[in-house]
Design a protein around this motif. Sequence first.
Motif, PDB file in Angstrom:
ATOM      1  N   ALA A  73       0.827  -1.212   0.000  1.00  0.00           N
ATOM      2  CA  ALA A  73       0.000   0.000   0.000  1.00  0.00           C
ATOM      3  C   ALA A  73       0.859   1.258   0.000  1.00  0.00           C
ATOM      4  CB  ALA A  73      -0.938  -0.008   1.206  1.00  0.00           C
ATOM      5  N   GLU A  75       3.758   1.475  -1.364  1.00  0.00           N
ATOM      6  CA  GLU A  75       4.247   1.531  -2.741  1.00  0.00           C
ATOM      7  C   GLU A  75       3.205   2.168  -3.659  1.00  0.00           C
ATOM      8  OE1 GLU A  75       7.119   1.030  -5.668  1.00  0.00           O
ATOM      9  OE2 GLU A  75       7.311   0.612  -3.527  1.00  0.00           O
ATOM     10  N   LEU A  76       1.940   1.791  -3.451  1.00  0.00           N
ATOM     11  CA  LEU A  76       0.848   2.367  -4.238  1.00  0.00           C
ATOM     12  C   LEU A  76       0.788   3.886  -4.061  1.00  0.00           C
ATOM     13  CD1 LEU A  76      -1.772   1.823  -5.951  1.00  0.00           C
ATOM     14  CD2 LEU A  76      -2.977   1.687  -3.763  1.00  0.00           C
ATOM     15  N   ARG A 113      -2.564   3.359   4.650  1.00  0.00           N
ATOM     16  CA  ARG A 113      -3.190   4.588   4.158  1.00  0.00           C
ATOM     17  C   ARG A 113      -3.397   5.590   5.287  1.00  0.00           C
ATOM     18  NH1 ARG A 113      -8.910   4.566   1.007  1.00  0.00           N
ATOM     19  NH2 ARG A 113      -9.670   3.977   3.091  1.00  0.00           N
ATOM     20  N   ALA A 123      -4.970   7.018  -2.380  1.00  0.00           N
ATOM     21  CA  ALA A 123      -5.476   5.651  -2.574  1.00  0.00           C
ATOM     22  C   ALA A 123      -6.949   5.633  -2.173  1.00  0.00           C
ATOM     23  CB  ALA A 123      -4.676   4.650  -1.750  1.00  0.00           C
ATOM     24  N   ALA A 127      -9.290   1.585  -5.009  1.00  0.00           N
ATOM     25  CA  ALA A 127      -7.896   1.213  -5.277  1.00  0.00           C
ATOM     26  C   ALA A 127      -7.353   0.326  -4.170  1.00  0.00           C
ATOM     27  CB  ALA A 127      -7.041   2.467  -5.426  1.00  0.00           C
ATOM     28  N   LEU A 131      -6.118  -3.570  -4.523  1.00  0.00           N
ATOM     29  CA  LEU A 131      -4.805  -4.032  -4.077  1.00  0.00           C
ATOM     30  C   LEU A 131      -4.941  -5.208  -3.116  1.00  0.00           C
ATOM     31  CD1 LEU A 131      -1.729  -3.769  -3.768  1.00  0.00           C
ATOM     32  CD2 LEU A 131      -2.148  -2.019  -2.007  1.00  0.00           C
TER      33      LEU A 131
END
Length: 298
Positions: A73, A75-76, A113, A123, A127, A131
């Motif tokens: 997450a 990385e996202l 998050r 995010a 999304a 993931l």
Amino acid sequence: MAQFVDGPVRVTVPATSANLGPGFDSLGLALSLRDELEAQVLPDGLVVEVDGAGADGVPRDGSHLVVRSMRAAFELMGEQPPGLRLRCSNAIPHARGLGSSSAAIVAGVVLARALVAGGQLLASDDALFDLAADLEGHPDNVAPAFYGGFVISGREDGHWYAVRAGVDPRITAVAFVPPTGVETTVARGLLPESVPHADAAANSGRAALLVAALNGQPEHLLAATRDWLHQDQREPAMPETLALVRRLRADGVPAVVSGAGPTVLAFGSADTSALTARCPAGWSCHDLAIEPSGAILL
């Protein structure tokens, strides 16, 4: 560049039961048994603390599933923190078909998050769910763990979808949990590559009926939880589970294998005392409500 929030963040995530008989890899239900987790950004290093269910069998390093999910997450959202502290208080039994891995994944992405300032802008829920389902490989447990309630999920055009449906407030559930687990990979390995067309047609009809039964017509739950695709096929890995399912169903109780097993989930009404009294010796019994909420930041 992402900025991290000060202080710890906390989340609670529910147990889930997937398949529910005929809804293989598509239907899932959140249950009122919750893991609680706390995470904090550190200047460096990694600290993982675990207590409760499954604590003796999980790693305390970067291979821990919650840590790996948090890293994905982050990385996202475009940034990795310099260090992390994670504390897990587990109530969901591991390797029992009650969604412990999905709870870990959902907890990880939600915690990550929450640790990023403006994380909701980086995010979205869609999304983050996408993931989480990618990390798990299928959405049927992840969806109710993330959103709560009764969820129909699947994949379309390269993305996962999750649609919530109603649950009659009269419906409760009892989970019969055996003392030893079965790994999902073992249970899945017993499934055939193809099934007869007649079995697939019968199963799709019961899955449709199950949506209606849960959403206000519980008198149809026994018929609606009949399965042709996966439960009997998994009997070699969990003979006592299938024996209990058959005994309960012979007495008119809508009972199914929870997820990949070996837990048995039985649907009941407000008074489940007669049902809980049928817990086999050596097993544990959880009298549960249908949980309307998924992951909740505390």
